[in-house]
Scaffold this active site. Structure first.
Site, PDB file in Angstrom:
ATOM      1  N   GLY A  32       0.762  -1.238   0.000  1.00 55.40           N
ATOM      2  CA  GLY A  32       0.000   0.000   0.000  1.00 55.40           C
ATOM      3  C   GLY A  32       0.789   1.281   0.000  1.00 55.40           C
ATOM      4  CD  GLU A  53       0.773  -9.152   1.706  1.00 60.43           C
ATOM      5  OE1 GLU A  53      -0.172  -8.392   1.377  1.00 60.43           O
ATOM      6  OE2 GLU A  53       0.594 -10.260   2.197  1.00 60.43           O
ATOM      7  N   PRO A  54       4.688  -4.907  -0.684  1.00 58.47           N
ATOM      8  CG  PRO A  54       6.847  -4.011  -0.785  1.00 58.47           C
ATOM      9  CD  PRO A  54       6.051  -5.114  -0.158  1.00 58.47           C
ATOM     10  NE  ARG A  65      -0.210   2.383  -5.848  1.00 53.80           N
ATOM     11  CZ  ARG A  65      -1.236   2.318  -6.666  1.00 53.80           C
ATOM     12  NH1 ARG A  65      -1.193   2.926  -7.824  1.00 53.80           N
ATOM     13  NH2 ARG A  65      -2.324   1.649  -6.313  1.00 53.80           N
ATOM     14  NE  ARG A 121      -2.924   3.224 -10.977  1.00 53.23           N
ATOM     15  CZ  ARG A 121      -2.828   4.477 -10.572  1.00 53.23           C
ATOM     16  NH1 ARG A 121      -2.322   5.406 -11.356  1.00 53.23           N
ATOM     17  NH2 ARG A 121      -3.217   4.812  -9.372  1.00 53.23           N
ATOM     18  CE1 TYR A 174      -8.834   1.574  -9.094  1.00 57.28           C
ATOM     19  CE2 TYR A 174      -6.676   2.051 -10.019  1.00 57.28           C
ATOM     20  CZ  TYR A 174      -7.566   1.156  -9.477  1.00 57.28           C
ATOM     21  OH  TYR A 174      -7.188  -0.141  -9.287  1.00 57.28           O
ATOM     22  CB  CYS A 201     -15.721   4.108 -29.350  1.00 56.39           C
ATOM     23  SG  CYS A 201     -15.128   2.579 -30.026  1.00 56.39           S
ATOM     24  CD  GLU A 202     -16.100   2.253 -23.641  1.00 58.90           C
ATOM     25  OE1 GLU A 202     -16.728   2.726 -22.665  1.00 58.90           O
ATOM     26  OE2 GLU A 202     -16.527   1.336 -24.350  1.00 58.90           O
ATOM     27  CE1 TYR A 210      -1.983  -3.389  -8.521  1.00 56.48           C
ATOM     28  CE2 TYR A 210      -0.769  -1.439  -7.843  1.00 56.48           C
ATOM     29  CZ  TYR A 210      -1.251  -2.707  -7.571  1.00 56.48           C
ATOM     30  OH  TYR A 210      -1.003  -3.282  -6.354  1.00 56.48           O
TER      31      TYR A 210
END
Ligand SMILES: *Cc1c(COP(=O)(O)O)cnc(C)c1O
Length: 420
Positions: free
Chosen positions: A242, A277-278, A280, A320, A324, A350-351, A379
């Site tokens: 995290g 548990e890194p 990122r 991402r 988000y 096309c979004e 990610y």
């Protein structure tokens, strides 16, 4: 000689460990993921060394980026692994991690996945519920073995991160509540074929304040003390991953401050090794996504002009921003003269959510120019998709003066090979 680690501007060109990114894009095409091995090593080592003499293990979260070459590089540095699926367990084994170096996390582990993890003898299955403990116990019993389990406790802490990546709140789907954990500890005899070897917590991803870390640590200390009072001896505590990174250049706590906060919060139980548990924090800044401008259009509004730059990469390569609303710096690979203009950088799908960045001050980019989307190592590729039959991009690893294609670009033939 300056020590070159990661992405920097040299002679008006953006480079990775001294190698101009434009040269890599020309040689390998775009969209292209580029990683710096030097920066990967530096970021892993910074976390590792911050623990000093405190016993610890760094289980790299493969879900952030499980490219075999990157997993192997971290394995060689001495990392252990955090796998979120049977597929990631297989990648970890292939990359050189021993089963005993793998923790197996996941909210919805299937029976087949649990059977495999138990048969392999992973370091721990991070269990999510009493129901899962019962399933693990039955599988281990049938196999005549004993499963190693870490119970995931949800500490009900607001990590202050984006709602889609916060996990440690009571309302989130992860782990068991503290009350439920105590009920479980009181009835461990119900599960004779498993050993509780650790308590596991993970408060969220992209955490950029140390305060929730301290609070999670305090909950961990209480939980471990409660278990000890019942005579349960643990082997370690797992504080999850995290640690955030700075996507926009703002100041965030680095590895040293993060580890210091963990060590301090867990001082009352300093006989237990700390597992983290890194994902990122290790791999995020070590990767960039290169893309080429395929169209430029200017829309005239009553009061202003809106300039769109359309790239050959977007949500299919880097989800991402669409998922988000995440911010990634966007930089031209070659410096261009001309005034900076406010630019909406968008992907080709096309979004309407396929936007890489809005209202960015960029040089007047033209069709054919190339850009880097920074801090895309975590990610990024891991979440890429084949939507619109877009082949997955190639990935290259810059390692000193050597550049290696660690994954070739997918072709439409690759995609069709699976179909009737
Ligand atoms: C996602 C996740 C991680 C890695 O998170 P990062 O933010 O990439 O460090 C670690 N542990 C668990 C349980 C996770 O769900």
């Amino acid at each position: 000689m300056p020590v070159l680690t990661g992405f920097s501007h040299e002679n008006h060109r953006l480079a990775c460990d001294g190698i101009p990114l434009d040269d890599l894009a020309a040689a390998h095409g775009t969209p292209l993921y580029v990683y710096s091995a030097a920066l990967l090593r530096a970021r892993y080592t910074a976390l590792d060394e911050a623990f000093g003499a405190r016993p610890h293990a760094i289980h790299y979260a493969l879900k952030a980026n499980s490219a075999l070459a990157i997993a192997r590089l971290l394995c060689e540095l001495g990392a252990a692994a955090d796998a979120n699926s049977a597929g990631e367990i297989d990648v970890a084994l292939r990359a050189g991690f021993a089963a005993g170096q793998i923790v197996f996390t996941g909210v919805g582990k299937t029976r087949a996945e649990l059977e495999r993890a138990i048969a392999l003898g992973v370091r721990a299955i991070n269990a999510e519920s009493a129901g899962e403990l019962t399933r693990i116990d039955a599988i281990a019993g049938a196999a005549g073995s004993r499963a190693r389990v870490a119970l995931r406790v949800n500490p009900d802490i607001d990590a202050g991160t984006h709602p889609h990546i916060s996990t440690g709140l009571h309302v989130n789907k992860f782990g068991v509540s503290l009350d439920e954990a105590h009920e479980i500890f009181a009835s461990l005899a119900r599960w004779p074929h498993l050993s509780i070897v650790a308590i596991h917590m993970h408060v969220g991803s992209q955490v950029t304040s140390l305060e929730p870390i301290g609070r999670a640590g305090a909950v961990m200390v209480d939980t471990v003390r409660g278990l000890r009072a019942r005579g349960v001896a643990l082997e370690y505590v797992d504080m999850g991953g995290g640690l955030g990174i700075s996507y926009d250049g703002a100041c965030v706590p680095g590895p040293a401050a993060y580890v210091a906060a963990l060590v301090e919060a867990l001082r009352p139980i300093d006989d237990l090794p700390i597992v983290i548990e890194p994902g990122r924090a290790i791999v995020g800044p070590a990767g960039a996504l290169l893309a080429t401008v395929v169209d430029v259009k200017v829309r005239r509004h009553a009061d202003r002009e809106q300039r769109f730059v359309v790239l050959d990469a977007g949500m299919t390569e880097l989800m991402r921003p669409a998922l988000y609303g995440a911010f990634h710096r966007i930089e031209a690979l070659e410096e261009r003269s001309g005034e900076l203009v406010s630019t909406d950088v968008v992907g080709p799908s096309c979004e309407s959510t396929d936007v890489v960045g809005t209202e960015r001050s960029l040089p007047p980019l033209q069709v054919g120019d190339r850009v880097a989307i920074r801090d895309a190592g975590a990610y990024g590729f891991a979440m890429a998709s084949n939507y619109l039959r877009r082949p997955l991009p190639a990935e290259v690893l810059v390692d000193g003066d050597r550049t290696r294609v660690i994954r070739r670009r997918q072709t439409v033939e690759d995609l069709l090979a699976l179909e009737a």
